[in-house]
Design an enzyme around this catalytic site. Sequence first.
Site, PDB file in Angstrom:
ATOM      1  CB  SER A  98      -0.954  -0.045   1.204  1.00  0.00           C
ATOM      2  OG  SER A  98      -1.931   0.964   1.152  1.00  0.00           O
ATOM      3  CG  ASP A 128      -5.258  -3.720  -4.254  1.00  0.00           C
ATOM      4  OD1 ASP A 128      -5.833  -2.678  -3.896  1.00  0.00           O
ATOM      5  OD2 ASP A 128      -4.147  -4.060  -3.795  1.00  0.00           O
ATOM      6  CG  HIS A 169      -5.326  -2.350  -0.666  1.00  0.00           C
ATOM      7  ND1 HIS A 169      -4.225  -2.201  -1.482  1.00  0.00           N
ATOM      8  CD2 HIS A 169      -5.081  -1.579   0.432  1.00  0.00           C
ATOM      9  CE1 HIS A 169      -3.362  -1.380  -0.908  1.00  0.00           C
ATOM     10  NE2 HIS A 169      -3.852  -0.986   0.248  1.00  0.00           N
TER      11      HIS A 169
END
EC number: 3.1.1.-
Length: 353
Positions: A163, A221, A306
């Site tokens: 991320s 994602d 994600h």
Amino acid sequence: MPKNLRFSVFLLFLLCINSVFGEFGPEDAQYNETEARMLLSLSAAAYSLDVTPCIGRTFSPAENQTLLSTFSVRCDFVGNPCAGYIVVSDVLQQITVVFRGTKTSSQLLLEGWTTLKPSSDFYGMGLVNTYFRSGHEKTWQYVQDALSISQYRNYDVYVTGHSLGGALAGLCAPRIVHDGLRQSQKIKVVTFGEPRVGNIEFSRAYDQLVPYSFRVVHSGDVVPHLPGCVKDLSYTPPAGSDGSMPCDPVSTNGGYHHAIEIWYPGNMTQGDPFMVCTGLPRDEDFGCSDSLKVNLGDTNQGVWDHRNYFGVEVPDFGKGGCDPSMTFKGPPTKTGVLSLVGSVFGRKRRSIR
């Protein structure tokens, strides 16, 4: 001399140097899933207050992986941190730099507001997101100090993160080469759920400086779709499609990915197939995750994808010490944005399983 011209001269000089030493070029880069799984565990560990349990479970004692340093600095005006740690192995002659991902919903919101358009020059390499650039500058000294230690000067460097951590890794790696701390062939980068960090100029410079670099993307994602790229208006979507369009490989105005995408259209459980996305547009292969049209008004599946990589919920897995016996909730019902996954995967010509 203008900054862009200075960087071009520097890049030409660097490529000449690397050709003498046998640069590890993109054609030599081979995605290693075993290696990626280990780096995912290290990325998960960054979410924990104590990274040592994950380090111990990820590497064998014979590799003698030692925690060199940890860092956490204030990233923005509400106090959200940019954090990570650095591990070294004298046995493998390897340093691994790990950046932590987004930890709070407020930080995710701030990233959303400030990732609309790359606008900050990154050492003549192109434009990058201001928030990511700020986080990089605040964490850079820790990386620079570690890589400047004389006994580690010849060690290979791995850079990873999930991320936001992937975004910071995406700025850290080319800066390492740009500043002369390592040559290109000494660096490997694998990130997970990385957002678009800069524009296409940055993408091209990055690919030259860090040829061994992979962005792992789990199915739908949502984060790798942010910020949005400028779409190629010359493309005509086929009849019956959802209207998704590829990124414009010429426009410098919007976000644009760097590095080779590794796309897992399924749930990333053991043995799931993946794709090496080297089609066009370069770094934004329209046969991979970018072919999915994301509905930002309904992101439950995209957020789940994600947070879950290789069958684990990344933050919780790290906080639990990367214990392989941990169990996690299954994915929500796949609807909407992911309804195309099966057909996309079926017609994709390049499968490496």
